[in-house]
Scaffold this motif. Structure first.
Motif, PDB file in Angstrom:
ATOM      1  N   ALA A   1     -14.383  -6.810 -11.547  1.00  0.00           N
ATOM      2  CA  ALA A   1     -14.214  -5.362 -11.515  1.00  0.00           C
ATOM      3  C   ALA A   1     -14.453  -4.820 -10.113  1.00  0.00           C
ATOM      4  O   ALA A   1     -13.701  -3.967  -9.617  1.00  0.00           O
ATOM      5  N   THR A   2     -15.505  -5.322  -9.456  1.00  0.00           N
ATOM      6  CA  THR A   2     -15.807  -4.869  -8.090  1.00  0.00           C
ATOM      7  C   THR A   2     -14.676  -5.229  -7.139  1.00  0.00           C
ATOM      8  O   THR A   2     -14.242  -4.409  -6.312  1.00  0.00           O
ATOM      9  N   GLN A   3     -14.191  -6.478  -7.241  1.00  0.00           N
ATOM     10  CA  GLN A   3     -13.108  -6.917  -6.355  1.00  0.00           C
ATOM     11  C   GLN A   3     -11.832  -6.133  -6.595  1.00  0.00           C
ATOM     12  O   GLN A   3     -11.149  -5.712  -5.650  1.00  0.00           O
ATOM     13  N   ILE A   4     -11.512  -5.915  -7.873  1.00  0.00           N
ATOM     14  CA  ILE A   4     -10.261  -5.216  -8.196  1.00  0.00           C
ATOM     15  C   ILE A   4     -10.317  -3.771  -7.730  1.00  0.00           C
ATOM     16  O   ILE A   4      -9.335  -3.234  -7.195  1.00  0.00           O
ATOM     17  N   ASN A   5     -11.466  -3.104  -7.921  1.00  0.00           N
ATOM     18  CA  ASN A   5     -11.584  -1.713  -7.454  1.00  0.00           C
ATOM     19  C   ASN A   5     -11.421  -1.632  -5.943  1.00  0.00           C
ATOM     20  O   ASN A   5     -10.769  -0.714  -5.416  1.00  0.00           O
TER      21      ASN A   5
ATOM     22  N   MET B   1      -7.504  -0.583  -1.297  1.00  0.00           N
ATOM     23  CA  MET B   1      -6.710  -1.096  -0.182  1.00  0.00           C
ATOM     24  C   MET B   1      -5.224  -0.896  -0.412  1.00  0.00           C
ATOM     25  O   MET B   1      -4.449  -0.728   0.528  1.00  0.00           O
ATOM     26  N   LEU B   2      -4.805  -0.913  -1.685  1.00  0.00           N
ATOM     27  CA  LEU B   2      -3.368  -0.900  -1.995  1.00  0.00           C
ATOM     28  C   LEU B   2      -2.810   0.502  -2.238  1.00  0.00           C
ATOM     29  O   LEU B   2      -1.696   0.627  -2.746  1.00  0.00           O
ATOM     30  N   LYS B   3      -3.565   1.528  -1.905  1.00  0.00           N
ATOM     31  CA  LYS B   3      -3.026   2.871  -2.045  1.00  0.00           C
ATOM     32  C   LYS B   3      -1.789   3.028  -1.167  1.00  0.00           C
ATOM     33  O   LYS B   3      -1.739   2.558  -0.038  1.00  0.00           O
ATOM     34  N   ASP B   4      -0.779   3.697  -1.712  1.00  0.00           N
ATOM     35  CA  ASP B   4       0.488   3.903  -1.006  1.00  0.00           C
ATOM     36  C   ASP B   4       0.745   5.401  -0.970  1.00  0.00           C
ATOM     37  O   ASP B   4       1.423   5.953  -1.838  1.00  0.00           O
ATOM     38  N   SER B   5       0.208   6.062   0.023  1.00  0.00           N
ATOM     39  CA  SER B   5       0.224   7.527   0.066  1.00  0.00           C
ATOM     40  C   SER B   5       1.627   8.098   0.140  1.00  0.00           C
ATOM     41  O   SER B   5       1.916   9.145  -0.448  1.00  0.00           O
ATOM     42  N   ASP B   6       2.527   7.432   0.867  1.00  0.00           N
ATOM     43  CA  ASP B   6       3.873   7.993   1.033  1.00  0.00           C
ATOM     44  C   ASP B   6       4.878   7.417   0.043  1.00  0.00           C
ATOM     45  O   ASP B   6       6.061   7.759   0.086  1.00  0.00           O
ATOM     46  N   GLY B   7       4.451   6.504  -0.839  1.00  0.00           N
ATOM     47  CA  GLY B   7       5.326   5.991  -1.898  1.00  0.00           C
ATOM     48  C   GLY B   7       6.502   5.175  -1.418  1.00  0.00           C
ATOM     49  O   GLY B   7       7.529   5.106  -2.091  1.00  0.00           O
ATOM     50  N   ASP B   8       6.361   4.505  -0.244  1.00  0.00           N
ATOM     51  CA  ASP B   8       7.485   3.714   0.274  1.00  0.00           C
ATOM     52  C   ASP B   8       7.413   2.247  -0.131  1.00  0.00           C
ATOM     53  O   ASP B   8       8.236   1.428   0.300  1.00  0.00           O
ATOM     54  N   GLY B   9       6.415   1.877  -0.957  1.00  0.00           N
ATOM     55  CA  GLY B   9       6.295   0.496  -1.418  1.00  0.00           C
ATOM     56  C   GLY B   9       5.435  -0.380  -0.544  1.00  0.00           C
ATOM     57  O   GLY B   9       5.206  -1.546  -0.870  1.00  0.00           O
ATOM     58  N   VAL B  10       4.932   0.150   0.583  1.00  0.00           N
ATOM     59  CA  VAL B  10       4.072  -0.603   1.492  1.00  0.00           C
ATOM     60  C   VAL B  10       2.681   0.035   1.467  1.00  0.00           C
ATOM     61  O   VAL B  10       2.551   1.230   1.745  1.00  0.00           O
TER      62      VAL B  10
ATOM     63  N   ASP C   1      -1.097   1.406   2.292  1.00  0.00           N
ATOM     64  CA  ASP C   1      -1.531   2.109   3.498  1.00  0.00           C
ATOM     65  C   ASP C   1      -2.090   1.177   4.565  1.00  0.00           C
ATOM     66  O   ASP C   1      -1.853   1.373   5.764  1.00  0.00           O
ATOM     67  N   TYR C   2      -2.844   0.134   4.138  1.00  0.00           N
ATOM     68  CA  TYR C   2      -3.493  -0.696   5.145  1.00  0.00           C
ATOM     69  C   TYR C   2      -2.499  -1.570   5.907  1.00  0.00           C
ATOM     70  O   TYR C   2      -2.824  -2.116   6.964  1.00  0.00           O
ATOM     71  N   LEU C   3      -1.274  -1.704   5.397  1.00  0.00           N
ATOM     72  CA  LEU C   3      -0.226  -2.428   6.118  1.00  0.00           C
ATOM     73  C   LEU C   3       0.825  -1.489   6.706  1.00  0.00           C
ATOM     74  O   LEU C   3       1.687  -1.924   7.475  1.00  0.00           O
ATOM     75  N   ASP C   4       0.766  -0.217   6.308  1.00  0.00           N
ATOM     76  CA  ASP C   4       1.814   0.744   6.657  1.00  0.00           C
ATOM     77  C   ASP C   4       1.580   1.292   8.062  1.00  0.00           C
ATOM     78  O   ASP C   4       0.586   1.976   8.327  1.00  0.00           O
ATOM     79  N   LYS C   5       2.496   0.993   8.969  1.00  0.00           N
ATOM     80  CA  LYS C   5       2.395   1.483  10.340  1.00  0.00           C
ATOM     81  C   LYS C   5       2.947   2.903  10.473  1.00  0.00           C
ATOM     82  O   LYS C   5       2.851   3.510  11.537  1.00  0.00           O
ATOM     83  N   GLU C   6       3.551   3.395   9.384  1.00  0.00           N
ATOM     84  CA  GLU C   6       4.063   4.764   9.370  1.00  0.00           C
ATOM     85  C   GLU C   6       3.682   5.358   8.007  1.00  0.00           C
ATOM     86  O   GLU C   6       4.515   5.417   7.095  1.00  0.00           O
ATOM     87  N   PRO C   7       2.429   5.814   7.856  1.00  0.00           N
ATOM     88  CA  PRO C   7       1.927   6.199   6.532  1.00  0.00           C
ATOM     89  C   PRO C   7       2.499   7.497   5.985  1.00  0.00           C
ATOM     90  O   PRO C   7       2.199   7.863   4.842  1.00  0.00           O
TER      91      PRO C   7
END
Length: 428
Positions: free
Chosen positions: A236-240, A245-254, A256-262
């Protein structure tokens, strides 16, 4: 894309946790079966192909899941070949040996877990002492003390957590053996100076059981680091943390932590780094460019002021030259989110140009069986075909086909293999 990243991070976390997990290291072994004295034998003495009469016991300690040591003791008797067709003179010889051997777990070294979790293989080899004691013929009751060198293979079949069924085939070399196995002849004229080399050769074949000692979930023979299971709380701790980390604020499929254009605009076509694509480099992003593969000013929607070639020709060149592709993860027929904009681009053009038809062409990398990759490539093409149909393009204008492995890329390169896992298009 999110599922791929989630799986990768989870695998790394679990593998790290597995390094701390203990496994059982001790085992006891017992077996019995056949022996075969090969040489030396006196004139007119023959040994049977399989002489039933060998028993052995052993204790083994594994330093880790790949290497260990074992001490074993074997004893038995050898007799002449018998039967109506045998021409052998009789003999009866007792023997014993004790050996310290190194053990290599071939099952773990060669990753047998990729195809089986119940079959294993051990390789062993070492040295020790022994005695050969003929009870018939000239040298009956002669104690022939020898040193032994042995090596062999031990197939394993896991029956339960604590027991494995094993077979073993071992070759043994006796050094400084003084008389023949049958006790009829001195290997050298005098037993006083008969010590030389590894001159006695024999082998054993046995069937037996291994008993694993300890309270851990697995013995080293079957331990696989990636099998370490985390607790519910740890998961549970790891998944949370991973979800954050995997939030995608702009909804482009990438994420945020990998998105160079958030802050990518909605509907924009992006690359694997989340950056808006401008294929022709004219400053107008593809999702706003009416001619995304031919440079032109923003005032004309990204198209050249004087178009020498028809727009359909631009489209045909872009597709047929492989500029527009939908990409997939390893062994997957679900398009990666960031690349589905390629299918949207093709769909929009087909709707505006009803006279154009396309074929969707699926490909796979060179990992895995060729026939499986052919089917996988067809499923990938079908997935894009379904996207185009779902977007409103008439099915009569689209076809799809799997072309199997793309052998034009360097299969040793992970980046090249990713480029091979794709569906491309061809204007018909």
């Amino acid at each position: 894309m999110k599922k791929i990243i989630l799986s990768t991070i989870m695998a790394g976390a679990l593998a790290f946790g597995a390094n701390a997990q203990e496994f059982d290291k001790w085992s006891l072994e017992v077996g019995g079966g056949f022996n075969k004295p090969m040489a030396p034998l006196g004139p007119d003495f023959l040994s049977p192909t399989l002489n039933l009469g060998h028993i052995e016991f052993g204790a083994r300690y594994m330093f880790n899941e790949k290497f260990g040591l074992k001490l074993d003791y074997g004893f038995g008797s050898m007799r002449e070949a018998q039967g109506n067709d045998s021409q052998s003179l009789p003999f009866d010889t007792k023997y014993f040996r004790m050996n310290l051997q190194g053990v290599a777990n071939i099952g773990r070294i060669m990753n047998f877990e990729s195809f089986t979790r119940s079959f294993g293989l051990l390789l062993h080899g070492g040295a020790g002492i022994g005695r050969v004691n003929p009870e018939e013929n000239l040298f009956n009751d002669f104690d022939d003390d020898v040193y032994t060198i042995m090596f062999g293979l031990t197939p394993q079949l896991k029956l339960s957590k604590n027991i494995a069924l094993v077979g073993d085939i071992s070759t043994v070399l006796n050094g400084r053996q003084t008389v023949t196995w049958d006790g009829s002849t001195a290997i050298r004229p005098s037993t006083d100076n008969g010590f030389y080399g590894a001159n006695g050769t024999w082998w054993t074949g046995t069937l037996g059981l291994q008993f694993y000692l300890g309270k851990s979930e697995e013995h080293a023979d079957w331990f696989i680091a990636a099998d370490k299971y985390a607790t519910k709380e740890e998961l549970a701790t790891q998944i949370n943390g991973i979800k954050d980390m995997l939030k995608d604020s702009d909804g482009d499929g990438v994420p945020d932590y990998l998105d160079k254009e958030p802050n990518t605009p909605a509907g924009a076509r992006v690359n694997s780094s989340g950056m808006t694509m401008d294929s022709d480099g004219d400053g107008t992003p593809d999702h706003m460019d009416k001619c995304p593969f031919l440079p032109g000013p923003a005032s004309t929607g990204g198209c050249p002021v004087e178009e020498i070639v028809e727009q359909v020709d631009f489209f045909r060149k872009a597709l047929n030259d492989g500029y527009v592709n939908v990409y997939y993860a390893f062994d997957s027929d679900k398009p990666l989110g960031y690349s589905t904009s390629a299918a949207n681009y093709v769909s929009n053009f087909l709707k505006k140009n009803p006279g154009v038809s396309v074929e969707v062409k699926g490909y796979a990398d060179e990992l895995g069986p060729e026939d499986y990759n052919m089917k996988l490539s067809e499923r990938r093409a079908k997935a894009v075909y379904d996207l185009l149909i779902a977007s409103g393009v008439d099915a009569s204008r689209i076809s799809y086909k799997g072309y199997g492995e793309d052998t034009s890329v360097d299969k040793s390169s992970a980046d090249a293999r990713q480029m091979a896992r794709r569906a491309s298009f061809e204007v018909k």
